[in-house]
Structure formats: structure tokens, C-alpha cells
Design an enzyme around this catalytic site. Structure first.
Site, PDB file in Angstrom:
ATOM      1  CG  ASP A 238      -1.984   1.049   1.197  1.00  0.00           C
ATOM      2  OD1 ASP A 238      -1.879   1.969   0.365  1.00  0.00           O
ATOM      3  OD2 ASP A 238      -2.929   0.957   1.991  1.00  0.00           O
ATOM      4  CG  HIS A 332      -7.972   0.568  -5.104  1.00  0.00           C
ATOM      5  ND1 HIS A 332      -8.923   1.414  -4.602  1.00  0.00           N
ATOM      6  CD2 HIS A 332      -6.783   0.959  -4.560  1.00  0.00           C
ATOM      7  CE1 HIS A 332      -8.351   2.289  -3.788  1.00  0.00           C
ATOM      8  NE2 HIS A 332      -7.056   2.037  -3.740  1.00  0.00           N
TER       9      HIS A 332
END
Length: 424
Positions: A238, A332
Site C-alpha cells: 500500500d 482499485h
């Protein structure tokens, strides 16, 4: 560029820096080297009748509180992700105004300078952090929209603090959102972070009252064999596309320029906070292949599904043998990519959280998302609007709290945070 950034070379008598130590053959090897060095140095010193010395460690790393230059930044924005942290919002007490706010910011700044240097805060120090060094402690302060109403400074309120637009996936709890004042604490030791939290809370005195508080964590320095992008609680790498301070336009995207308006925000930035709960039970029922298609990246190393490594550009037009896009149109990574959002960029600097079990019996866990940008209307808002319209990740997350804060530039020696606003 200077945000009070690191004095974290931490060179000890061996000449080994903290970064070099943590970037060697892994955490176990680094620990062995450090322990061996300490023991050897202590034994040698004892034999020679000298005071024992120690190697540099995670605890000895420190960050400057005061900024240099006219547009220096507060610490805690570009400094490395800390392993422990707190986010706290305060509201000024009824009857407290500009005078009380200035006195509070002066107290907080004095205390913070001591804490970030690893020093006790005076007679009232709780002693929680005794025996520990500064541990890369950073404390960052911001002002919410309502702060300007309470202090009679609405003429100085930046347009960038206009309320964020509503998003269809929001399930926001107002009791855990917004606030007059916002404080971000980060450190690489849990007790050092807690010590700072208590000091900030005590210094608030009668001037401000806690509105909400959240705690979070990241991976500890040296836990991986080599420095790498953090993972979130879904197991995903991330932060791959985060802007880097070495980027030519980094300052332009993240910080308010010296000639920007209002003048008191020179060198500052805008922090968007979101408490994002991850529906981990639902997520973990997906197969690995399904999870990777939701994100658009391989879980193992963060590389795009179109191949390469973590830093390889997304091949958004690439199709498979079946003629379908390899990175799905609602993945995403595709939807949040800067090239899909007019170049919109923000510096993400989050914490993970786990607050036990929710009322529905599922883990109350997820991400304390914090992002930084020179203008949230050009950074966070356009990306979130697009995600809101069809992100494949949306069924697995919930936005439960939110906040937007103006974070002024770092104080120079002799100044306190926000002085250019409060004494204008």
C-alpha cells in the site's frame, strides 16, 4: 526542502548508520550485529576503565522540531512511516478564543521540542519514556475549519478548508470526525508515542478538550530484510505510487508555496483524514486471484497484473487471450492512478488500526488514512470521487470518520506552531 526532516543517521562509534544497519541482511542479522557491537564495546570499555558506549539504535534516531528557511515544513509529513502513532482532535473549550489558542500552541510547541529531542518535559513528566531515546518521534499540528470561527480568524481561513463533498460510500460518525485542532503523533517505540500523547493531553489544560482519539501502527523498522513499501491489513502493498521528495514537482503538489495564500500557510500542507474500516471477513473469503483482480496488482510483490515489479507502470490497455483487460476496468489501482485522474496526487501516510471486535462480531480494523496535498480539491477529492463511482474495493471497506485540517509550516527557532496566524 526541509520539514524538520531527519537527523536519523544515528552514527555510533562503529560508524554504522541506522539506515545502513536496518538495510543489511535482515532484522535478525541486524539485531545480532547490534547486540554484538554493544557487548564488545562495553567489555572493552570496562577493561580499559572507560565509560561504556553503545551502538546507534532505533531509539537514538531523532527528528528536528524547528524548521529552517522561510517555507520549512512541520515534521511528520515526509519523515519515514513510524511504527506507532496516535491521531487526536481537540475542540477549544467554551469561552476559549484566540488568546487561549495562542497560549496553547506555545505550550504544545515547547513540549514538542523537548519530546522530539528525547528530553523530559519538566517536573510534571510522567516518566513513561524513561530509558528510551527519541525513537524518531514526530508531533504535527493542524487547524480544522471550526478553529477559525472560535478564534475570530475567519478572514484568515483558507478556501482549501471548505468542507469535503459527501461521497455515497460514507457512513461517517460526526463524533469521530473533524475538530478545532488536530495532532498527529508518530514514533518507532510504543511507550515514546504514549508519553507524547499524555504530555499533549496534559498541556491542553482548560483550553481544549479531546474530541476523538485513535491509535495505529505500521511495520517496525528492520522487520523486513530490506526497506519496502508497507502492507495494509488486507495484506496488500500500500503506497506504491506515492509521490517522492525526489520528484521534480513534489513540493508543488504537497506543500503551499512561499508566495501562496494565505501567507501564514507558506510551507504548510492540507491533511485529509479518513477512518476506513476493512471488512476483513468478507475480503479473506475471496480467492487470491479474486483479491488481485480487485486491486489490479499481485499480492506477493505489488507488481501490476500486467507484469514487471512494483515500480513498473500499469499497462492499462493490455488485454489477455480472452480479449478482456488484464487490469479490470474497476480495479482499485486503475481507478486511483494519477493518469486516470488528471495527474491528481497526494502523499499517503497512513496507520493500520485494530480496535477489537465490532458489535456485529467482525474485526473493527482497517486504515487510519492520512494524505497530504497542497490543495485537497486537486489531490484527495477528484480521486475519491472517481473511486466512489465504481471501485471494486468499495464493497470491502467503509469510510466511518473524516476530517480536513490546515497544517501550517514548521516553526523557526523561537517560534511556535501557528504563530504567523495567531499573531497576525
Amino acid at each position: 526542502m526541509n520539514d524538520g526532516t531527519t537527523q536519523d543517521t544515528g552514527n555510533g562509534p562503529s560508524g554504522i548508520s541506522r539506515r545502513r544497519l536496518l538495510g543489511t541482511a535482515g532484522a535478525a542479522g541486524a539485531a545480532g550485529l547490534a547486540l554484538g557491537g554493544v557487548a564488545g564495546a562495553a567489555t572493552h570499555a570496562a577493561a580499559a576503565g572507560e565509560a561504556p558506549t553503545t551502538l546507534a539504535s532505533v531509539g537514538s534516531a531523532s527528528v528536528r522540531f524547528h524548521a529552517t528557511g522561510s517555507s520549512g515544513h512541520q515534521a511528520g509529513i515526509t519523515t519515514p512511516l513510524p511504527s506507532r502513532g496516535y491521531l487526536i482532535a481537540f475542540d477549544l473549550a467554551p469561552g476559549a478564543g484566540r488568546k487561549e489558542a495562542a497560549a496553547l500552541m506555545r505550550r504544545w510547541s515547547t513540549t514538542t521540542a523537548l519530546l522530539m529531542a528525547g528530553q523530559p518535559t519538566g517536573e510534571g513528566d510522567t516518566g513513561v519514556a524513561l530509558d528510551a531515546g527519541p525513537s524518531s518521534l514526530t508531533i504535527t499540528f493542524g487547524f480544522g475549519r471550526t478553529f477559525f470561527d472560535r478564534t475570530g480568524l475567519t478572514a484568515q481561513r483558507p478556501a482549501e478548508l471548505d468542507p469535503l463533498p459527501p461521497f455515497s460510500s460514507d457512513q461517517l460518525d460526526p463524533r469521530r470526525s473533524d475538530g478545532d485542532l488536530w495532532v498527529q503523533i508518530g514514533a518507532d517505540d510504543a511507550l515514546v508515542a504514549f508519553h507524547a500523547l499524555r504530555a499533549i493531553q496534559k498541556d491542553a489544560g482548560e483550553a481544549a478538550r479531546p474530541r476523538w482519539q485513535m491509535s495505529g501502527f505500521n511495520r517496525s523498522p528492520g522487520a523486513t530484510a530490506q526497506p519496502m513499501t508497507a502492507r495494509n491489513l488486507m495484506g496488500q502493498v500500500d503506497g506504491t505510487r506515492n509521490p517522492k521528495p525526489t520528484d521534480q514537482d513534489f513540493d508543488q503538489r504537497i506543500f503551499v508555496p512561499a508566495e501562496g495564500t494565505p501567507a501564514w500557510m507558506a510551507g504548510g500542507s492540507y491533511a485529509v483524514f479518513r477512518r476506513i474500516r476493512m471488512l476483513l471477513d468478507d475480503w479473506e473469503r475471496l480467492s487470491l486471484t479474486a483479491q488481485e483482480r480487485v486491486i489490479g496488482r499481485r499480492k506477493k510483490d505489488g507488481a501490476p497484473l500486467t507484469g514487471g515489479d512494483e515500480t513498473t507502470a500499469l499497462a492499462l490497455d493490455k488485454t489477455g487471450p480472452d480479449g478482456k483487460l488484464v487490469i479490470p476496468d474497476n480495479a482499485h489501482a486503475r481507478i486511483s492512478a494519477p493518469e486516470q485522474n488528471g495527474g491528481a496526487a497526494m502523499l499517503r501516510r497512513p496507520f493500520s488500526f485494530h480496535d477489537g471486535i465490532a458489535a456485529d462480531g467482525t474485526p473493527d480494523a482497517g486504515l487510519l488514512f492520512v494524505c497530504w496535498q497542497a490543495d485537497p480539491l486537486k489531490g484527495f477529492v477528484p480521486v475519491q470521487r472517481k473511486l466512489d463511482r465504481g471501485d471494486a474495493l468499495s464493497p470491502f471497506i467503509r469510510h466511518e470518520a473524516s476530517g480536513l485540517f490546515a497544517v501550517p509550516g514548521g516553526p523557526k527557532e523561537g517560534e511556535y506552531v501557528g504563530q504567523r496566524l495567531l499573531e497576525a
